[in-house]
Write a protein that holds these residues in place. Structure first.
Motif, PDB file in Angstrom:
ATOM      1  N   ALA A  21       0.826  -1.206   0.000  1.00 17.11           N
ATOM      2  CA  ALA A  21       0.000   0.000   0.000  1.00 17.11           C
ATOM      3  C   ALA A  21       0.862   1.259   0.000  1.00 17.11           C
ATOM      4  O   ALA A  21       1.956   1.272   0.574  1.00 17.11           O
ATOM      5  CB  ALA A  21      -0.933   0.010   1.216  1.00 17.11           C
ATOM      6  N   TYR A  22       0.361   2.296  -0.649  1.00 11.86           N
ATOM      7  CA  TYR A  22       1.009   3.609  -0.672  1.00 11.86           C
ATOM      8  C   TYR A  22       0.141   4.572   0.117  1.00 11.86           C
ATOM      9  O   TYR A  22      -1.043   4.746  -0.152  1.00 11.86           O
ATOM     10  CB  TYR A  22       1.173   4.087  -2.115  1.00 11.86           C
ATOM     11  CG  TYR A  22       1.856   5.423  -2.256  1.00 11.86           C
ATOM     12  CD1 TYR A  22       3.231   5.525  -2.124  1.00 11.86           C
ATOM     13  CD2 TYR A  22       1.125   6.584  -2.538  1.00 11.86           C
ATOM     14  CE1 TYR A  22       3.876   6.760  -2.257  1.00 11.86           C
ATOM     15  CE2 TYR A  22       1.760   7.814  -2.676  1.00 11.86           C
ATOM     16  CZ  TYR A  22       3.135   7.896  -2.531  1.00 11.86           C
ATOM     17  OH  TYR A  22       3.772   9.112  -2.662  1.00 11.86           O
ATOM     18  N   ASP A  23       0.714   5.200   1.124  1.00 10.97           N
ATOM     19  CA  ASP A  23       0.033   6.087   2.066  1.00 10.97           C
ATOM     20  C   ASP A  23       0.110   7.527   1.543  1.00 10.97           C
ATOM     21  O   ASP A  23       1.207   8.024   1.261  1.00 10.97           O
ATOM     22  CB  ASP A  23       0.736   5.944   3.426  1.00 10.97           C
ATOM     23  CG  ASP A  23       0.067   6.732   4.541  1.00 10.97           C
ATOM     24  OD1 ASP A  23      -0.943   7.422   4.285  1.00 10.97           O
ATOM     25  OD2 ASP A  23       0.577   6.667   5.679  1.00 10.97           O
ATOM     26  N   PHE A  24      -1.040   8.213   1.435  1.00  9.41           N
ATOM     27  CA  PHE A  24      -1.013   9.562   0.869  1.00  9.41           C
ATOM     28  C   PHE A  24      -2.127  10.441   1.452  1.00  9.41           C
ATOM     29  O   PHE A  24      -3.128   9.935   1.963  1.00  9.41           O
ATOM     30  CB  PHE A  24      -1.127   9.511  -0.660  1.00  9.41           C
ATOM     31  CG  PHE A  24      -2.457   8.990  -1.167  1.00  9.41           C
ATOM     32  CD1 PHE A  24      -3.494   9.860  -1.492  1.00  9.41           C
ATOM     33  CD2 PHE A  24      -2.673   7.630  -1.326  1.00  9.41           C
ATOM     34  CE1 PHE A  24      -4.710   9.392  -1.961  1.00  9.41           C
ATOM     35  CE2 PHE A  24      -3.885   7.148  -1.797  1.00  9.41           C
ATOM     36  CZ  PHE A  24      -4.908   8.027  -2.111  1.00  9.41           C
ATOM     37  N   PRO A  25      -1.964  11.777   1.366  1.00  6.84           N
ATOM     38  CA  PRO A  25      -2.976  12.700   1.882  1.00  6.84           C
ATOM     39  C   PRO A  25      -4.085  12.959   0.866  1.00  6.84           C
ATOM     40  O   PRO A  25      -3.971  12.636  -0.320  1.00  6.84           O
ATOM     41  CB  PRO A  25      -2.169  13.974   2.139  1.00  6.84           C
ATOM     42  CG  PRO A  25      -1.091  13.937   1.105  1.00  6.84           C
ATOM     43  CD  PRO A  25      -0.730  12.478   0.955  1.00  6.84           C
ATOM     44  N   LYS A  26      -5.133  13.610   1.334  1.00  8.05           N
ATOM     45  CA  LYS A  26      -6.337  13.815   0.530  1.00  8.05           C
ATOM     46  C   LYS A  26      -6.080  14.612  -0.741  1.00  8.05           C
ATOM     47  O   LYS A  26      -6.786  14.421  -1.751  1.00  8.05           O
ATOM     48  CB  LYS A  26      -7.404  14.510   1.376  1.00  8.05           C
ATOM     49  CG  LYS A  26      -8.770  14.588   0.702  1.00  8.05           C
ATOM     50  CD  LYS A  26      -9.818  15.155   1.644  1.00  8.05           C
ATOM     51  CE  LYS A  26     -11.194  15.174   0.973  1.00  8.05           C
ATOM     52  NZ  LYS A  26     -12.235  15.679   1.907  1.00  8.05           N
ATOM     53  N   GLN A  27      -5.084  15.495  -0.732  1.00  6.32           N
ATOM     54  CA  GLN A  27      -4.851  16.344  -1.901  1.00  6.32           C
ATOM     55  C   GLN A  27      -4.548  15.550  -3.166  1.00  6.32           C
ATOM     56  O   GLN A  27      -4.726  16.045  -4.280  1.00  6.32           O
ATOM     57  CB  GLN A  27      -3.705  17.325  -1.613  1.00  6.32           C
ATOM     58  CG  GLN A  27      -2.327  16.684  -1.553  1.00  6.32           C
ATOM     59  CD  GLN A  27      -1.280  17.643  -1.057  1.00  6.32           C
ATOM     60  OE1 GLN A  27      -1.079  17.801   0.147  1.00  6.32           O
ATOM     61  NE2 GLN A  27      -0.603  18.307  -1.978  1.00  6.32           N
ATOM     62  N   TYR A  28      -4.095  14.293  -2.995  1.00  8.81           N
ATOM     63  CA  TYR A  28      -3.775  13.466  -4.163  1.00  8.81           C
ATOM     64  C   TYR A  28      -4.843  12.416  -4.448  1.00  8.81           C
ATOM     65  O   TYR A  28      -4.653  11.559  -5.323  1.00  8.81           O
ATOM     66  CB  TYR A  28      -2.433  12.763  -3.953  1.00  8.81           C
ATOM     67  CG  TYR A  28      -1.269  13.719  -3.796  1.00  8.81           C
ATOM     68  CD1 TYR A  28      -0.928  14.592  -4.820  1.00  8.81           C
ATOM     69  CD2 TYR A  28      -0.522  13.742  -2.622  1.00  8.81           C
ATOM     70  CE1 TYR A  28       0.137  15.473  -4.684  1.00  8.81           C
ATOM     71  CE2 TYR A  28       0.543  14.622  -2.474  1.00  8.81           C
ATOM     72  CZ  TYR A  28       0.871  15.490  -3.502  1.00  8.81           C
ATOM     73  OH  TYR A  28       1.920  16.355  -3.360  1.00  8.81           O
TER      74      TYR A  28
END
Length: 307
Positions: A21-28
């Motif tokens: 899994a790749y963890d990312f913020p809402k902006q992406y």
């Protein structure tokens, strides 16, 4: 669908498990959601390390990260992750491999998109990067690596140009790429015996084992692999040996493996040899799967003759 470059920093606050899994913020969220079902390339930024583009994978779906408001996980298709055989530099003769990072003068852009953790990747750029990192002729390179003069190769065949995606999904190609990366990570040394044996032509005797098999949800990441001698590979696959919760103590099925066999085959301290790069060390979750699903169960019909 759209292909992407995903930036990864080993010491980031984001908890990436690159083959999971790749963890990312809402902006992406919008960009990554559009990439579901398509391929991505992992990229290490300059301040994080020297690797540049270093692996490829496919996004299967996106979910909210449990107990983390505003964070999401791009889940990676289990059998898609593959490290590049050759890490791809950020620039080629001073020019970025991503056309979007080239300014009108032909020089690399600065700031802005360059620093973005998620970037769209045109098909041509994707193919260029993958062809550099995972060459078309990788299987042939491996076939002649330790025996460059083979009678059947005197007249070198014309390379059959396979489309990039076909190559990335073909099991035979992936097995070669996995084997090369795992053996190199362990410096061609058996992780359980500690021996680094080569035949007269320099060919390493060590094999590679998936800790969690691909058919059972395992990946082709180096951290799902072990470099093992032929006998220890056979024993590992059949549940006669495994690795303890501390990720270094070698477990032996004592009621099936005689003590003299253990003393002949395993390192005296009973500990696993690990890769120099900790990022390549066996992942605890993979080792746990092997302990819980394989260890202690003799798989196969071969008689256990230790004589």
């Amino acid at each position: 669908m759209v292909k992407l470059v995903l930036m990864h920093k080993a010491e980031s606050l984001y908890e990436d498990e690159l083959d999971v899994a790749y963890d990312f913020p809402k902006q992406y969220l919008k960009a990554i959601t559009q990439a579901v079902g398509d391929w991505i390339v992992y990229y290490e930024p300059v301040k994080a390390g020297p690797r540049g583009y270093f692996a490829v994978a496919k996004i299967s779906r996106v979910i909210e990260k449990p107990d983390q408001a505003g964070r999401y996980l791009a889940l990676i298709e289990a059998d898609s992750y593959l490290s590049f055989d050759v890490e791809v530099p950020r620039l080629s003769e001073g020019v970025p491999l991503e056309t979007a990072l080239i300014d009108p003068s032909g020089m690399p852009k600065k700031g802005g998109l360059v620093q973005s953790a998620v970037r769209r990747l045109p098909e041509a750029d994707f193919a260029r990067i993958v062809n550099w990192g995972l060459p078309q002729d990788l299987e042939r390179q491996e076939a002649i690596r330790y025996d460059p003069v083979q009678p059947e190769l005197h007249d070198a065949p014309v390379l059959f140009e396979r489309p990039v995606i076909e190559r990335l999904t073909r099991r035979a190609y992936r097995d070669v790429a996995f084997r090369r990366k795992v053996r190199e990570a362990y410096d061609f040394r058996c992780a359980m015996s500690g021996l680094q044996l080569r035949n007269g032509g320099g060919r390493p005797e060590v094999q590679t084992a998936h800790i969690r098999p691909v058919e059972h949800g395992g990946s082709d990441a180096v951290r799902n692999g072990l470099a093992l001698s032929g006998t220890l590979h056979w024993m590992f696959d059949r549940g006669l040996i495994s690795v303890a919760q501390d990720c270094e103590t070698i477990l032996v099925s004592q009621n099936k493996v005689p003590s003299d066999v253990v003393s002949r085959l395993l390192r005296p301290d009973g500990k696993l040899v690990k890769p120099a790069d900790p990022r390549s060390a066996p992942h605890p979750a993979n080792l746990r799967w092997h302990r819980e699903n394989v260890f202690g169960q003799v798989i196969g019909d071969e008689p256990l003759n230790w004589g």
